[in-house]
Design a protein around this motif. Sequence first.
Motif, mmCIF file in Angstrom:
data_model
loop_
_atom_site.group_PDB
_atom_site.id
_atom_site.type_symbol
_atom_site.label_atom_id
_atom_site.label_comp_id
_atom_site.label_asym_id
_atom_site.label_seq_id
_atom_site.Cartn_x
_atom_site.Cartn_y
_atom_site.Cartn_z
ATOM 1 N N HIS A 87 0.755 -1.184 0.136
ATOM 2 C CA HIS A 87 -0.270 0.459 0.518
ATOM 3 C C HIS A 87 0.667 1.051 0.186
ATOM 4 O O HIS A 87 0.410 2.126 -0.775
ATOM 5 N N HIS A 88 2.258 1.084 0.845
ATOM 6 C CA HIS A 88 2.850 2.271 0.713
ATOM 7 C C HIS A 88 3.493 2.676 -0.332
ATOM 8 O O HIS A 88 3.754 4.175 -0.536
ATOM 9 N N ALA A 89 3.678 2.088 -1.446
ATOM 10 C CA ALA A 89 4.734 1.856 -1.791
ATOM 11 C C ALA A 89 3.543 2.371 -3.482
ATOM 12 O O ALA A 89 4.577 3.414 -4.337
ATOM 13 N N THR A 90 2.416 1.944 -3.602
ATOM 14 C CA THR A 90 1.552 3.143 -4.935
ATOM 15 C C THR A 90 0.075 3.121 -4.057
ATOM 16 O O THR A 90 -0.451 2.113 -4.551
ATOM 17 N N PRO A 91 0.096 4.445 -3.165
ATOM 18 C CA PRO A 91 -1.456 4.020 -2.629
ATOM 19 C C PRO A 91 -2.283 4.545 -4.006
ATOM 20 O O PRO A 91 -1.960 5.496 -4.543
ATOM 21 N N GLN A 92 -3.477 4.237 -3.643
ATOM 22 C CA GLN A 92 -4.748 4.646 -4.236
ATOM 23 C C GLN A 92 -4.717 4.224 -5.820
ATOM 24 O O GLN A 92 -5.145 4.165 -6.933
ATOM 25 N N LYS A 93 -3.408 2.895 -6.895
ATOM 26 C CA LYS A 93 -2.714 2.667 -7.895
ATOM 27 C C LYS A 93 -3.336 1.364 -7.834
ATOM 28 O O LYS A 93 -3.570 0.264 -7.033
ATOM 29 N N LEU A 94 -4.527 1.279 -8.786
ATOM 30 C CA LEU A 94 -5.596 0.137 -9.546
ATOM 31 C C LEU A 94 -3.757 -1.608 -9.473
ATOM 32 O O LEU A 94 -3.155 -1.206 -10.164
ATOM 33 N N GLU A 95 -4.314 -2.624 -9.261
ATOM 34 C CA GLU A 95 -3.729 -3.297 -9.309
ATOM 35 C C GLU A 95 -2.676 -3.170 -8.777
ATOM 36 O O GLU A 95 -1.551 -4.310 -8.776
ATOM 37 N N HIS A 96 -2.382 -2.543 -8.038
ATOM 38 C CA HIS A 96 -0.809 -2.760 -6.713
ATOM 39 C C HIS A 96 -1.137 -2.162 -5.520
ATOM 40 O O HIS A 96 -0.879 -3.168 -4.412
ATOM 41 N N PHE A 216 2.658 6.606 -13.093
ATOM 42 C CA PHE A 216 3.941 6.342 -12.338
ATOM 43 C C PHE A 216 3.507 7.951 -12.176
ATOM 44 O O PHE A 216 4.494 8.818 -13.117
ATOM 45 N N LEU A 217 3.933 7.917 -10.668
ATOM 46 C CA LEU A 217 4.056 9.295 -10.217
ATOM 47 C C LEU A 217 4.844 8.822 -9.363
ATOM 48 O O LEU A 217 6.215 8.486 -8.405
ATOM 49 N N HIS A 218 5.388 10.088 -9.213
ATOM 50 C CA HIS A 218 6.580 11.199 -8.615
ATOM 51 C C HIS A 218 5.927 10.892 -6.870
ATOM 52 O O HIS A 218 4.749 11.046 -6.921
ATOM 53 N N TRP A 219 7.546 10.309 -5.789
ATOM 54 C CA TRP A 219 7.245 10.459 -4.684
ATOM 55 C C TRP A 219 5.930 10.813 -3.894
ATOM 56 O O TRP A 219 4.697 10.300 -3.215
ATOM 57 N N VAL A 220 6.222 12.123 -4.403
ATOM 58 C CA VAL A 220 5.646 13.531 -3.713
ATOM 59 C C VAL A 220 4.466 13.054 -3.876
ATOM 60 O O VAL A 220 3.155 13.767 -3.390
ATOM 61 N N VAL A 221 4.169 12.765 -5.113
ATOM 62 C CA VAL A 221 3.348 13.428 -5.801
ATOM 63 C C VAL A 221 1.963 12.469 -5.419
ATOM 64 O O VAL A 221 0.583 12.661 -5.079
ATOM 65 N N TYR A 222 1.776 11.051 -5.558
ATOM 66 C CA TYR A 222 1.779 10.095 -5.258
ATOM 67 C C TYR A 222 1.353 10.613 -3.758
ATOM 68 O O TYR A 222 -0.374 10.390 -3.479
ATOM 69 N N SER A 223 1.929 10.959 -1.849
ATOM 70 C CA SER A 223 1.187 11.505 -1.357
ATOM 71 C C SER A 223 -0.117 12.444 -1.351
ATOM 72 O O SER A 223 -0.575 12.748 -0.479
#
Length: 299
Positions: A87-96, A216-223
């Motif tokens: 979850h932390h690696a790819t929050p709210q990313k479908l199939e991940h 694929f999003l930047h780590w900060v953009v995910y947050s």
Amino acid sequence: HIMYRITEIVMMFILASYLMLQTNFFLILIGLFIHGITQGRCGWLMHEAGHYSLTGIINIDRKIQELFYGTGCGMSAAWWRNQHNKHHATPQKLEHDVDLNTLPLMAFNKAVLNDKPNNFWIKYQAFLFFPITSAFVGLGWTLFLHPRHIIRTKRYFEMVCVSMRYYAFFAMFYPLYGMFYTILLYLASFSIACNYIFINFAVSHTHLPVTNPNDFLHWVVYSSMHTTNISPNFLCNWWMAYLNFQIEHHLFPSMPQFRHKLISHRVKQLFEKHNLTYDVRPYWSAMIDTFLNLFYVSK
């Protein structure tokens, strides 16, 4: 801070158990509620230990997590680490993000439905999430998924911790209540814990948009895109164990959570500098958004 968190849990369990052993029905109900919330507090503590942000010493944090998650919640710390890190690696990313894999009981975003017809649980999910579905999910974890993982991976210390939980509860309450009412008491307190944990986690992500599998999003953009903070105050900080600073937690998951408030203003400045959203909502506003989202998805 660590000693305070552990002492608080121990004292709350003692108080709850004392009240649940009384003959006054009102005191029993108060004790039952405190017992459920204390199990949830074990969940907050083990969450931090699972991120190795409690002592910062991995082996010690793992043992603390296994002890409090096993005895406090009846669950497997190893299973949780495997799932929660995804979850932390790819929050709210479908199939991940595994936290989106909630079918057939829940659908937090219409994209996970894939045009499938709504079943009963999805159709009425906004009304069932509290208190029914959260309790069902917790029971599924503690009665099947987690014991299966413990046995498969031969986590002997976790086996001991979970066994201690059941032994202590039934040894304490069975002589007074008998088997049937002891089981009811256990299920009621555990349901309170599940609702406390799951609903307070839901306000941080579930009402936000999702990312497609190949984006694929930047780590900060995910947050920024996929995480909501809840307005801090003393009560909210305690109730959510500083995970109301969810943006900071996702940026720095190995930072002690009570220190997130110390950097929150700097994170906000960073987001503003780069035209990113720093989403902060009042607690009840975020709760309403969460349940409205469940309602809209079900429609």
